[in-house]
Design a protein around this motif. Structure first.
Motif, PDB file in Angstrom:
ATOM      1  N   ARG A  85       0.859  -1.179   0.000  1.00 45.08           N
ATOM      2  CA  ARG A  85       0.000   0.000   0.000  1.00 45.08           C
ATOM      3  C   ARG A  85       0.896   1.230   0.000  1.00 45.08           C
ATOM      4  N   PHE A  86       0.379   2.314  -0.539  1.00 47.89           N
ATOM      5  CA  PHE A  86       1.189   3.524  -0.670  1.00 47.89           C
ATOM      6  C   PHE A  86       1.738   3.988   0.678  1.00 47.89           C
ATOM      7  N   GLU A  87       0.912   3.873   1.720  1.00 50.02           N
ATOM      8  CA  GLU A  87       1.348   4.386   3.014  1.00 50.02           C
ATOM      9  C   GLU A  87       2.472   3.545   3.615  1.00 50.02           C
ATOM     10  N   ASP A  88       2.717   2.378   3.103  1.00 49.76           N
ATOM     11  CA  ASP A  88       3.789   1.521   3.612  1.00 49.76           C
ATOM     12  C   ASP A  88       5.071   1.630   2.799  1.00 49.76           C
ATOM     13  N   ARG A 145      -4.860  12.785  -1.871  1.00 54.66           N
ATOM     14  CA  ARG A 145      -3.644  13.103  -1.109  1.00 54.66           C
ATOM     15  C   ARG A 145      -3.518  12.183   0.106  1.00 54.66           C
ATOM     16  N   VAL A 146      -4.664  11.863   0.719  1.00 53.60           N
ATOM     17  CA  VAL A 146      -4.617  11.014   1.906  1.00 53.60           C
ATOM     18  C   VAL A 146      -4.351   9.557   1.521  1.00 53.60           C
ATOM     19  N   PHE A 147      -5.180   9.022   0.626  1.00 52.94           N
ATOM     20  CA  PHE A 147      -5.054   7.595   0.330  1.00 52.94           C
ATOM     21  C   PHE A 147      -3.885   7.283  -0.594  1.00 52.94           C
ATOM     22  N   ALA A 149      -1.016   8.827  -0.090  1.00 55.89           N
ATOM     23  CA  ALA A 149       0.142   9.250   0.722  1.00 55.89           C
ATOM     24  C   ALA A 149       0.956  10.324   0.009  1.00 55.89           C
ATOM     25  N   ASP A 151       1.302  13.611   0.465  1.00 55.87           N
ATOM     26  CA  ASP A 151       2.068  14.551   1.293  1.00 55.87           C
ATOM     27  C   ASP A 151       3.355  13.909   1.799  1.00 55.87           C
ATOM     28  N   GLU A 152       3.273  12.626   2.153  1.00 55.24           N
ATOM     29  CA  GLU A 152       4.470  11.952   2.650  1.00 55.24           C
ATOM     30  C   GLU A 152       5.540  11.863   1.568  1.00 55.24           C
ATOM     31  N   ARG A 224     -12.093   3.917   2.725  1.00 54.88           N
ATOM     32  CA  ARG A 224     -12.209   4.983   1.716  1.00 54.88           C
ATOM     33  C   ARG A 224     -13.679   5.372   1.515  1.00 54.88           C
TER      34      ARG A 224
END
Lengths: 388, 317
Positions: A85-88, A145-147, A149, A151-152, A224
């Motif tokens: 996942r993008f956040e990982d 932007r949130v899902f 990631a 900003d990160e 989501r």
């Protein structure tokens, strides 16, 4: 005639063998072992005509349905592509700097498109103003932007591209932010005040309450969907969430439009690059997944004659540029009618793979399966197999 | 004793038939959905000829009682049919998968026993002292925390802190015993932890009851040591209800391995059942239910028989 949905099959397939339990075909690899629920093993086909390529001798493809297990196996080097996942992606890259990072692709088929239930005469979604308001309550930029990631990734200096979903996916046509999209682009932008005015004009000054159907097999997307439902509540659209069985309720009601249901649901978006074919299937009144709508609010199975005309022209047009122009025109029209609301969007993010895999992500076609994998090879001196 | 066992086996037959009837008709009449819809998908949904052909091919035509009798007749001959989706024989799949789930359940149960019996005895011996409080708290905690959550934590923090992940390439016991045991170890321990909470408390309660008996006081008066009293005299009597719980709980553990089989990529019965239910694969669901029911009944009979072994006073007529 060969294509992703039209396969050349051996003559013996017509009664000669059972394709469910036996594999026959042609390709760089052959299925050497299938362990149901556990994994598949492909062995190199020594008779494949490309003898000049260093094809991988053996593919092991374990079937790992649990994401945390997949992430752990990837970090341990037991699998070379974790499809994280993008956040990982960034935390994993920090933990394991030796991993290679690649830009990912847009995969519009996982993004939600909202379909409305028009099975009852009093459904609020017969009114175009309600549908437009619905769309204007969705903050697509924040959602992506949130899902994604975003900003990160931007915080560490990585460039990010954001695209909003349209009726033709994220890459299938002119984006709403483009100045050539036209006045109907406003229905894609967040505007809570304008949305409330539209709802008031439609007779819902105090908002409305409706049902939302979640697919039972889409748990990974529930967070989501919940975010979207939260956005709707800001405009006064109150939602009762119902989880329904995928095959027998969701497909029958939402995708086939056969149920008398009111409310809305999340379906998958358009699949590129054959967006025009998808658009015909989905929005033409004779399409196989036509869910039902009409401009006059009388008979949802009738469809919109203008949409029928546009989609028919699209699939008959052989010239790609002209066809794209027709798709763009269609998108402008659909932005005004919002028979369905493309809700999400994507960022062109990043993915990780172990350095042992070479040509990873280099050759990308839209055709699923072996076309993307046939160019891969393994450099066994690189991690995790080697240490250089 | 043999007569008793035979009687129990014969009495199980109508129960098994009832379960197969409920499953067969429940799948077709109560469970929402249709396996043909699942197979044809959105492309063939509006094609009645395709539906008719598939129904014929898959043996789903004809009235339901006749279909049931045909299935039952084949099942009694050991043929549980073929999967409607993969075309593979259900019996051959179960032959592969049942030993895997059964073994995992046994390892888990063994873990639970090894952990809970000594702890339960210890808690009883040190009643109302620190070890007792600590173990009872531990038992409640272990009961409250879902096992699959522990499994995910083990996997997540194992990879975060130690770059470790459990092996996922399944090898059978005959293929590679060491690799096989490595694959089974982590899920077996985690599965065994959850029921051990209840077992600790049960062993403790039973031990406390038995330790208050006159014969235990007599044993102490005779000068026997604590070890002999606890493990040779008291525990044996305390174990009777514990054996019931362990025996009846085993099929439940085997059935409950479904989540762990998903997490640890183990090709067992549980995963087979989940996949089958999702796609409405009737023969697989029926076959698995039949096997589960059979296992449960066997477990109950074995538990009953074991009473007479543990407690010589119990005799069956």
């Amino acid at each position: 005639m060969q294509g992703p949905r039209l396969l050349i099959a051996p003559r013996e397939m017509d009664g000669g063998f059972d394709p469910r339990s036996e594999i026959r075909g042609a390709g760089p690899w052959v299925l050497s072992d299938y362990r149901p629920s556990a994994g598949l093993t492909f062995a190199r086909n020594p008779n494949w005509y490309r003898q000049d390529r260093p094809f991988i001798d053996r593919w092991e493809m374990p079937i790992i349905t649990e994401y945390s297990q997949r992430l752990a196996q990837f970090k341990a080097g037991n699998i070379f592509d974790g499809s994280l996942r993008f956040e990982d992606v960034l935390p994993t890259k920090r933990d394991l700097p030796q991993l290679d990072m690649y830009t990912s692709e847009y995969t519009a088929t996982v993004e939600p498109t909202i379909r409305f239930g028009l099975g009852t005469p009093d459904s609020p979604f017969w009114d175009q103003r309600v549908r437009q308001a619905f769309s204007m309550l969705i903050d697509r930029e924040t959602w992506v932007r949130v899902f994604g990631a975003v900003d990160e990734f931007e915080a560490v200096g990585l460039p990010m591209e954001i695209r909003w979903m349209t009726h033709a996916g994220v890459e299938g046509g002119i984006p709403p932010q483009d100045r050539n999209f036209g006045p109907n682009s406003k229905y894609y932008f967040l505007d809570v005040a304008e949305a409330k005015k539209l709802l008031t004009a439609a007779g819902y000054a105090n908002g409305l309450t409706t049902d939302a159907l979640y697919r039972s097999d889409g748990q990974a997307m529930f967070s989501r969907y919940d975010a979207l439902v939260g956005m709707l509540s800001e405009g006064g659209i109150r939602v009762n969430v119902k989880v329904v069985d995928r095959v027998n309720e969701f497909d029958a009601k939402v995708r086939q439009g056969k149920g008398d249901w009111s409310g809305f649901s999340f379906d998958i978006g358009a699949a590129s690059p054959t967006a025009y074919a998808f658009l015909w299937r989905r929005y033409h009144s004779q399409g196989t997944v036509f869910a039902g709508f009409d401009p006059d609010g009388r008979n949802r199975r009738r469809g919109d004659p203008k949409v029928d005309d546009m989609t028919s022209k699209m699939i008959r047009e052989p010239e790609p540029q002209k066809r794209q122009a027709l798709v763009d025109e269609f998108l402008r029209y659909m932005a005004g009618t919002m028979y369905e609301v493309p809700a999400g969007g994507q960022s062109l993010g990043f993915r990780l793979a172990w350095p042992v895999v070479k040509n990873f992500g280099v050759y990308r076609t839209r055709v699923p399966g072996v076309e993307n994998d046939v160019h891969l090879w393994l450099d066994q001196s690189r991690p995790p197999l080697g240490s250089s | 004793m043999q007569r008793y066992i035979l009687q129990r086996i014969l009495l199980s037959v109508p129960t098994l038939i009832g379960i197969t009837l409920l499953t067969f008709f429940g799948l077709r009449l109560i469970l929402p959905g249709d396996v043909i819809d699942t197979i044809v998908g959105e492309y063939g949904r509006n094609d009645p000829q395709l539906r008719a052909n598939l129904e014929e091919e898959l043996g789903l035509t004809g009235n339901l009682p006749v279909q049931y009798l045909k299935w039952m007749g084949r099942a009694l001959r050991g043929d549980l049919g073929t999967s409607l989706h993969s075309g593979r024989s259900v019996t051959s799949e179960l032959k592969r998968r049942v030993p895997v789930s059964f073994e995992l359940g046994l390892w888990a149960q063994a873990t639970a026993i090894i952990v809970s019996v000594p702890m339960g005895v210890w808690a009883a011996v040190y009643q109302d002292k620190f070890p007792d409080y600590g173990l009872r708290t531990l038992a409640i905690f272990v009961n409250a925390v879902p096992g699959f959550w522990i499994a995910i934590l083990v996997i997540t923090f194992g990879s975060l802190w130690f770059q470790w992940a459990p092996p996922i390439q399944f090898k059978s016991l005959t293929e590679d015993p060491i690799a096989h045991l490595k694959i089974m170890a982590t899920p077996a321990i985690i599965i065994g932890i959850t029921p051990s909470g209840g077992l600790i408390r049960l062993v403790r309660t039973q031990m406390l009851e038995v330790l208050r008996q006159d014969y235990v006081r007599t044993a102490r008066a005779k000068g026997l040591g604590n070890g002999t009293i606890f493990y040779q005299h008291a525990l044996r009597n305390a174990l009777i209800p514990v054996v019931t719980v362990i025996g009846v709980g085993l099929p439940g553990i085997i059935a409950g391995t479904v989540i762990f089989e998903q997490i640890f990529v183990i090709p067992g019965m549980g995963r087979y059942l989940v996949d089958a239910v999702n796609i409405r694969d009737y023969p697989v669901i029926q076959g698995l239910n039949f096997v589960f029911a059979l296992l449960l009944m066997l477990a109950v009979i074995i538990v009953d028989v074991s009473y007479s072994i543990i407690d010589p006073r119990i005799r069956y007529k």
